[in-house]
Design an enzyme around this catalytic site. Structure first.
Site, mmCIF file in Angstrom:
data_model
loop_
_atom_site.group_PDB
_atom_site.id
_atom_site.type_symbol
_atom_site.label_atom_id
_atom_site.label_comp_id
_atom_site.label_asym_id
_atom_site.label_seq_id
_atom_site.Cartn_x
_atom_site.Cartn_y
_atom_site.Cartn_z
ATOM 1 N N ASP A 42 -9.294 -1.931 2.252
ATOM 2 C CA ASP A 42 -9.017 -1.370 3.571
ATOM 3 C C ASP A 42 -10.053 -1.801 4.605
ATOM 4 O OD1 ASP A 42 -6.810 -0.011 2.538
ATOM 5 O OD2 ASP A 42 -8.042 1.666 1.877
ATOM 6 N N ASP A 81 0.823 -1.208 0.000
ATOM 7 C CA ASP A 81 0.000 0.000 0.000
ATOM 8 C C ASP A 81 0.863 1.267 0.000
ATOM 9 O OD1 ASP A 81 -2.681 0.550 -0.270
ATOM 10 O OD2 ASP A 81 -2.989 1.006 1.841
#
Length: 372
Positions: A266, A225
């Protein structure tokens, strides 16, 4: 067999679901802070997904049995966890290149069609939860379609089992309403209905067998990420260009048409780790409690609290620096470190990493009743 639907009172899951509805209604009627929408929606999705991941059953009044709620759940291995960020990078990079060279409307049609097909079944599965509670599963016993289809193509030979009961048919029919709304209007609420369904079903279908695999997956995606958000423009470009319900949208200024968004990864990725902490609590305490409602969930509470702290921190940093943030940068430490701290406090760090998620029954002779 007597089935215990949940280890908690179902009212809590219902209340969490109602909270999501209230937040969306409020945001559609007035300017609602993006922070409120983002935090409440993500947290409630994780909460619902975790507690619908499995159920506990009592067999013949003498044995407890824990099993996953979804028959299609897949257990991840250490190899899968190591490769997950690599495959994710490959898919992300491929989509980015396609958007550079292929007309956007063609890709949008392909991606939207794909996710709509999958989404109908996910939304239908979500609708089954309240439907089953209201009608006490009586429509689940009525079989409507039950047949096998053999696909015999040069590169594809497969037998497909089609097995739909009346409850599933009704809920799939209801799922056509948000599907039509999304296709015709691209409304943000329709988008979020699919996003929430994908999130909950995603947590339901991805199983971490132990904390070793969980930590490999979480910290691998931590660096994934960071690289794709801070190191390149790939993640942001794909997120903004990808016209499919793979993110939750939060409009917070109707006059200026401003909105915030949160990728489903997420929610799902930390969610499966939080669900693992819940399974750990259940496996540890089913040996001590006959009444399922007496089971305590300390590791889940710490891990879930870590998720809440991580998502709040993500938003604060995003506002302070006025730049999109890789949420896993804050969610991964929040979830994983909180569990480690709890294990250290309890002196159970070794036990934590030796734990293997199990669906084995626990006989009544092993059970000690705990007072309410």
């Amino acid at each position: 067999m007597t089935t215990v639907k949940s280890i908690i009172r179902p009212q809590r899951v219902i209340c969490a679901s109602l909270l999501i509805i209230i937040v969306h209604v409020a945001a559609s009627l007035m300017n609602t802070p993006a922070s409120v929408q983002l935090i409440l929606n993500s947290v409630t999705c994780v909460y619902i997904g975790c507690f619908l991941t499995f159920r506990v059953e009592r067999k013949h009044n003498e044995e407890f049995h824990k099993r996953t709620q979804s028959e299609d759940a897949e257990t991840m291995t250490s190899k899968d966890a190591f490769q997950f960020p690599l495959y994710g990078s490959l898919v992300l990079g491929t989509i980015y290149v396609l958007y550079k060279f292929v007309p956007k409307e063609y890709l949008s049609f392909i991606f939207t069609s794909h996710f709509m097909f999958i989404g109908i079944f996910c939304v239908g599965a979500i609708f089954e939860i309240p439907f089953s509670a209201v009608f006490q599963d009586k429509y689940e016993k009525v079989s409507v379609i039950k047949r096998k289809i053999n696909i015999n193509l040069p590169l594809l030979k497969k037998e497909i089992d089609l097995d739909f009961n009346l409850q599933q048919i009704i809920c799939l029919t209801l799922a056509l309403v948000p599907t039509a709304s999304y296709i015709l209007t691209r409304n943000w609420i329709s988008n979020n209905i699919f996003g929430i369904a994908f999130s909950v079903i995603g947590i339901n279908n991805l199983v971490l067998p132990n904390f070793k695999v969980g930590y490999i997956l979480m910290w691998g995606l931590f660096f994934y990420d960071i690289f794709w958000v801070y190191g390149t423009d790939v993640m942001l470009t794909v997120a903004k260009s990808f016209d499919a319900p793979i993110k939750l949208i939060f409009p917070f200024n109707w006059e200026e048409k401003k909105e915030s968004m949160l990728g489903l990864g997420d929610i799902v990725i930390p969610g499966v780790f939080v669900a693992l902490a819940l399974k750990y609590d259940i496996d540890q305490q089913l040996k001590k409690a006959i009444n399922i409602h007496t089971v305590k969930t300390p590791y889940f509470n710490w891990c879930f609290g870590g998720y809440i702290a991580g998502i709040i921190t993500t938003f604060i940093v995003m506002v302070v620096f006025n730049h999109p943030q890789p949420a896993l940068l804050f969610l991964v430490p929040g979830c994983t470190i909180s569990v480690l701290i709890k294990a250290l406090i309890d002196g159970k760090l070794k036990e934590l990493f030796l734990y293997e998620e199990s669906e084995k029954g626990i006989s009544q002779s092993e059970v000690v009743k705990v007072e309410k």
